[in-house]
Design a protein around this motif. Structure first.
Motif, PDB file in Angstrom:
ATOM      1  N   ALA A  86       0.797  -1.230  -0.051  1.00 21.36           N
ATOM      2  CA  ALA A  86      -0.062  -0.118   0.114  1.00 21.36           C
ATOM      3  C   ALA A  86       0.916   1.327   0.066  1.00 21.36           C
ATOM      4  O   ALA A  86       0.585   2.393  -0.601  1.00 21.36           O
ATOM      5  CB  ALA A  86      -0.849   0.064   1.247  1.00 21.36           C
ATOM      6  N   SER A 142       1.226   4.772  -2.532  1.00 21.52           N
ATOM      7  CA  SER A 142       0.973   5.983  -2.205  1.00 21.52           C
ATOM      8  C   SER A 142       2.145   6.810  -2.615  1.00 21.52           C
ATOM      9  O   SER A 142       2.094   7.969  -2.886  1.00 21.52           O
ATOM     10  CB  SER A 142       0.556   6.082  -0.764  1.00 21.52           C
ATOM     11  N   SER A 156      -1.678   4.782   4.262  1.00 24.54           N
ATOM     12  CA  SER A 156      -0.475   3.913   3.941  1.00 24.54           C
ATOM     13  C   SER A 156       0.464   4.051   5.035  1.00 24.54           C
ATOM     14  O   SER A 156       0.941   2.874   5.376  1.00 24.54           O
ATOM     15  CB  SER A 156       0.007   4.004   2.633  1.00 24.54           C
ATOM     16  N   GLY A 204      -1.838  -5.186  -1.159  1.00 23.70           N
ATOM     17  CA  GLY A 204      -1.967  -4.042  -0.375  1.00 23.70           C
ATOM     18  C   GLY A 204      -1.717  -2.948  -1.737  1.00 23.70           C
ATOM     19  O   GLY A 204      -2.419  -1.975  -1.452  1.00 23.70           O
ATOM     20  N   ALA A 215      -4.610  -0.079  -2.119  1.00 26.72           N
ATOM     21  CA  ALA A 215      -4.392   1.248  -1.964  1.00 26.72           C
ATOM     22  C   ALA A 215      -4.838   2.086  -3.315  1.00 26.72           C
ATOM     23  O   ALA A 215      -5.468   3.090  -3.177  1.00 26.72           O
ATOM     24  CB  ALA A 215      -2.736   1.530  -2.042  1.00 26.72           C
TER      25      ALA A 215
END
Length: 234
Positions: free
Chosen positions: A42, A46, A127, A221, A225
């Motif tokens: 994640a 980000s 995140s 992940g 995200a």
């Protein structure tokens, strides 16, 4: 400023929750590794969407890539020094690594709050929260197993959370008047440092705890995200 305070409390609170989890909670090693890899995936998304891509628009591709590389090199040098001083396989070393990782990470978070909308900030903060939680749990658990008192361990992590909170606030306040192209470089420096920390601290631990599913968890992940970012932005 209120948004800054709320986001900082959420992100730093992950360190406190993680420390409590590591000291008092128990999770199967496989689940712990899965969660760490999930958080790392994640955070990769980000970093790219909230730090690197906007920085390329504000500066240039070449400048952004050089800054990312410099950030990675700087973190790697500091991480090597931490390993030499504290060792890489103990809670103290992980705490030091999280601090070195967290300072540029939270500076970047503070910078990202400048002129950013709530969805973008929420994606990055979420995140970082997911990344901090299992890392702090692992470090606190190792320190507890090493014989330190639970109270001292928690106070140590609380001090770390306060330090990283200060970094985010400084990033937001002190850099508010900095030109966009300079902010872009700062964001990319921080992004490079965080990516290097994922490669050296986060994913190796996830693989150690659960080498069968860590790759799948990382992809999940990243996908989660992306979906959350799409929903927030759409």
């Amino acid at each position: 400023m209120m948004m800054t305070v709320v986001v900082v409390l959420v992100v730093s609170g992950a360190l406190l929750l993680g420390a409590l989890w590591g000291i008092y909670g128990k999770l199967p090693r496989i689940l712990e590794g899965f969660l760490i890899a999930l958080a790392g995936g994640a955070l990769i998304y980000s970093l790219i969407s909230e730090l690197i891509e906007p920085s390329i628009v504000q500066s240039s591709l070449g400048t952004a890539m050089i800054a990312v590389a410099v950030g990675a090199i700087a973190f790697t040098a500091l991480d090597y020094w931490v390993d030499e001083k504290w060792g890489s396989d103990n809670g103290g070393g992980l705490l030091a690594a999280i601090t070195l990782d967290g300072i540029p990470e939270n500076l970047a978070l503070g910078v990202a709050l400048i002129g950013a909308g709530a969805p973008e900030v929420a994606a990055l903060a979420g995140s970082i929260f997911l990344s901090n939680l299992p890392e702090a749990a692992g470090g606190a658990k190792e320190m507890s197993e090493g014989g330190r008192s639970k109270k001292k361990i928690f106070l140590l992590w609380a001090a770390t959370a306060a330090l990283l909170s200060a970094a985010a606030i400084i990033g937001n306040v002190a850099l508010a008047g900095v030109p966009d192209h300079v902010l872009a470089i700062i964001r990319c420096l921080a992004a490079g440092a965080v990516v290097a920390s994922l490669a050296t601290e986060v994913f190796p631990k996830a693989y150690q705890e659960d080498h069968h599913l860590s790759g799948i968890a990382t992809v999940l992940g990243l996908v989660l995200a992306y979906l959350l970012g799409s929903i927030a932005g759409g």
